[in-house]
Design a protein around this motif. Structure first.
Motif, short mmCIF file in Angstrom:
data_model
loop_
_atom_site.label_atom_id
_atom_site.label_comp_id
_atom_site.label_asym_id
_atom_site.label_seq_id
_atom_site.Cartn_x
_atom_site.Cartn_y
_atom_site.Cartn_z
N LEU A 47 -54.20 48.08 -8.84
CA LEU A 47 -52.86 47.57 -9.17
C LEU A 47 -52.95 46.24 -9.92
N GLU A 48 -53.80 45.35 -9.44
CA GLU A 48 -53.95 44.04 -10.08
C GLU A 48 -54.53 44.18 -11.49
N GLU A 49 -55.49 45.07 -11.66
CA GLU A 49 -56.10 45.27 -12.98
C GLU A 49 -55.10 45.82 -13.97
N LEU A 50 -54.26 46.77 -13.52
CA LEU A 50 -53.28 47.38 -14.42
C LEU A 50 -52.20 46.41 -14.85
N LYS A 51 -51.91 45.41 -13.99
CA LYS A 51 -50.93 44.38 -14.38
C LYS A 51 -51.39 43.62 -15.60
N LYS A 52 -52.69 43.46 -15.76
CA LYS A 52 -53.24 42.74 -16.90
C LYS A 52 -52.95 43.46 -18.22
N TYR A 53 -52.72 44.79 -18.14
CA TYR A 53 -52.41 45.57 -19.34
C TYR A 53 -50.90 45.74 -19.51
N GLY A 54 -50.12 45.08 -18.65
CA GLY A 54 -48.66 45.14 -18.76
C GLY A 54 -48.04 46.38 -18.16
N TYR A 55 -48.82 47.11 -17.33
CA TYR A 55 -48.31 48.32 -16.70
C TYR A 55 -47.74 47.99 -15.33
N GLU A 56 -46.50 48.43 -15.09
CA GLU A 56 -45.83 48.11 -13.83
C GLU A 56 -45.71 49.36 -12.96
N MET A 57 -46.10 49.20 -11.69
CA MET A 57 -46.02 50.31 -10.73
C MET A 57 -44.57 50.76 -10.56
N SER A 58 -44.35 52.07 -10.48
CA SER A 58 -43.04 52.71 -10.30
C SER A 58 -42.17 52.63 -11.55
N VAL A 59 -42.71 52.05 -12.64
CA VAL A 59 -42.00 52.03 -13.92
C VAL A 59 -42.81 52.79 -14.97
N ASP A 60 -44.04 52.33 -15.20
CA ASP A 60 -44.91 52.99 -16.17
C ASP A 60 -45.77 54.08 -15.52
N TYR A 61 -45.96 53.95 -14.27
CA TYR A 61 -46.84 54.90 -13.58
C TYR A 61 -46.56 54.88 -12.08
N ASP A 62 -47.14 55.82 -11.39
CA ASP A 62 -47.10 55.85 -9.93
C ASP A 62 -48.39 56.49 -9.43
N ILE A 63 -48.94 55.95 -8.35
CA ILE A 63 -50.16 56.50 -7.75
C ILE A 63 -49.91 56.80 -6.28
N LYS A 64 -50.21 58.01 -5.86
CA LYS A 64 -50.11 58.40 -4.46
C LYS A 64 -51.50 58.81 -3.99
N ARG A 65 -51.88 58.31 -2.84
CA ARG A 65 -53.20 58.67 -2.29
C ARG A 65 -53.04 59.13 -0.85
N TYR A 66 -53.67 60.27 -0.53
CA TYR A 66 -53.77 60.73 0.86
C TYR A 66 -55.26 60.87 1.17
N LEU A 67 -55.76 59.99 2.05
CA LEU A 67 -57.20 59.92 2.33
C LEU A 67 -57.95 59.71 1.01
N ASP A 68 -58.71 60.70 0.55
CA ASP A 68 -59.46 60.51 -0.69
C ASP A 68 -58.93 61.38 -1.83
N ASP A 69 -57.69 61.85 -1.70
CA ASP A 69 -57.06 62.65 -2.76
C ASP A 69 -56.03 61.78 -3.49
N TYR A 70 -56.12 61.76 -4.81
CA TYR A 70 -55.21 60.94 -5.63
C TYR A 70 -54.26 61.83 -6.43
N LEU A 71 -53.01 61.40 -6.50
CA LEU A 71 -52.03 61.96 -7.43
C LEU A 71 -51.57 60.82 -8.32
N ILE A 72 -51.76 60.95 -9.63
CA ILE A 72 -51.41 59.90 -10.58
C ILE A 72 -50.33 60.43 -11.52
#
Length: 444
Positions: A47-72
């Motif tokens: 999340l912190e790294e993506l802020k450096k590129y101007g990407y905002e969570m829940s606006v430009d993207y969303d990431i969901k993780r359950y244990l070791d499974d990711y949904l982007i």
């Protein structure tokens, strides 16, 4: 303090893994906590790294993780690629990697191959039920050409899943669950079954045949419990509505079970180097045995299915080999053969194998396999009481350091024999357990 805890926790995980610093033990709750600490740290770093590129969570993207499974989820391909790159980089720092073979990119509308197959399979299930449960003027119409109906339905399910190689096994479980629900409805009094059982009987047998066919494809524990419940419901209906045909039903069920155990699915397991009877197979055998003593597997087939030759060769490994499954095999075969005379030789051989594994009865207080094997053998009504008395006397000396008085010893034996420990030996309780969706024999 936080640093001290981190150091202690890291040392704990290393000592649990032969002092290895790469990787953690899987399967226990402490490992899940440890992995979650790492993955949450990665979440924050991403999340912190993506802020450096101007990407905002829940606006430009969303990431969901359950244990070791990711949904982007991302608004643009360029954003998605950047997120993927950053996530890979942060994982790599902890020597973790994304599994490329399981990485799938999808576009809206989101629908998986399994979802598509489920929609089409649902239509096939509706067609099947409408075909076999057809009524006219309140009377069931007898089903004709059952083989043709079965083949047509299986073809429909296969066609629904052909675009996704994993979907067919999932659809098999989906259909078995639907068939199970239909049997529950029938048992509750729907479809005029109580007034017209002879007319509905063929429909039920078709559904039973289809359930066994699909179980051959996807023989999971969950599917085995549902299949056993189907057999039990049908057996009960026959006893209530057509007692003169119960033997014919039992013969049909035994025939289907025999076909399953002669299939390549079971043969492959029998030929493995570390043989064991899976829970799903044990469930099927237990419900078959509980339906009566007729049409049981031959002693030769029982030896093959339960791997009795393998049991004889693995006695010395029972304590030392971590993945030794002898306990499950022994309990399952005892439940199946019960006190039937044709299995006397097998029962004698099994008792000898138990004796071999209980030579280290002194480990009973800290070795789960010795404890489970001893207690369930003590409560097993199919083992000669002389052998159980012998084991009880040995246990007395281990626990009390001496032989008990005659009265104390009798009471001690009674407690061991009459208590229900880990395996339930009562057929009716086992079958009643189907209603709560438990595994039949091993309920833990």
């Amino acid at each position: 303090a936080n640093s001290d805890f981190a150091k202690f926790f890291d040392q704990l995980m290393q000592r649990s893994n032969f002092n290895e610093t790469n990787g953690i033990i899987i399967g226990n709750e402490v490992s899940r906590i440890f992995s979650e600490i790492i993955l949450q740290a990665i979440d924050n770093e991403v999340l912190e790294e993506l802020k450096k590129y101007g990407y905002e969570m829940s606006v430009d993207y969303d990431i969901k993780r359950y244990l070791d499974d990711y949904l982007i989820f991302a608004s643009k391909d360029s954003v998605l690629e950047k997120i993927f790159s950053v996530l890979e980089s942060k994982l790599r720092f902890y020597k973790l990697h994304l599994n490329e073979s399981k990485t799938v990119k999808s576009e809206r509308p989101f629908i998986t191959g399994v979802t598509r197959a489920k929609l089409q399979t649902g239509e096939a299930i509706s067609w099947l039920f409408n075909t076999v449960f057809e009524f006219k003027d309140g009377k069931a119409i007898e089903v004709r050409k059952p083989g043709k109906i079965k083949r047509k339905f299986i073809d429909k399910v296969m066609a629904a899943a052909f675009q996704d190689k994993k979907a067919y096994a999932v659809m098999c479980g989906y259909v078995i669950a639907a068939l199970h629900n239909k049997f529950l409805e029938v048992a509750s009094g729907k479809y005029y079954v109580h007034e017209n059982f002879p007319d509905v009987r063929n429909a039920l047998l078709i559904l039973l045949d289809i359930a066994f066919h699909l179980f051959n494809v996807s023989s999971t524990s969950n599917n085995s419990v549902k299949l056993c419940s189907i057999c039990n419901i049908l057996h009960t209906l026959y006893k209530e509505r057509s007692p003169e045909e119960v033997d014919a039903l039992v013969l049909e069920v035994r025939s289907l079970i025999k076909e399953f155990f002669e299939s390549c699915v079971v043969t492959q397991r029998e030929n493995s180097s570390n043989f064991f009877v899976p829970i799903e197979f044990a469930n099927l055998l237990c419900v078959s045995s509980s339906m009566g003593s007729e049409y049981l597997l031959s002693p030769k087939k029982v030896k093959e299915v339960f791997g009795l030759d393998s049991l004889k060769s693995s006695a010395n490994n029972y304590i030392d080999q971590e993945d030794c499954f002898d306990y499950f095999n022994i309990m399952a075969v005892l439940f199946y053969i019960k006190n039937h005379e044709e299995y006397n030789q097998i029962r004698s051989e099994i008792t000898k194998e138990i004796n071999k594994r209980l030579t280290r009865i002194d480990r009973v207080s800290f070795d789960a396999r010795i404890c489970f094997l001893l207690l369930d053998s003590m409560s097993c009504p199919y083992i000669d009481i002389k052998n159980r008395k012998s084991w009880a006397l040995k246990l007395e000396k281990v626990l009390y350091g001496r032989a008990l008085s005659t009265e104390e010893s009798a009471h001690f034996l009674e407690q061991l024999v009459t208590n229900r420990w880990f395996v339930c030996w009562d057929d009716q309780i086992v079958l009643d357990g189907l209603a709560s969706k438990n595994n039949l024999l091993f309920g833990y």
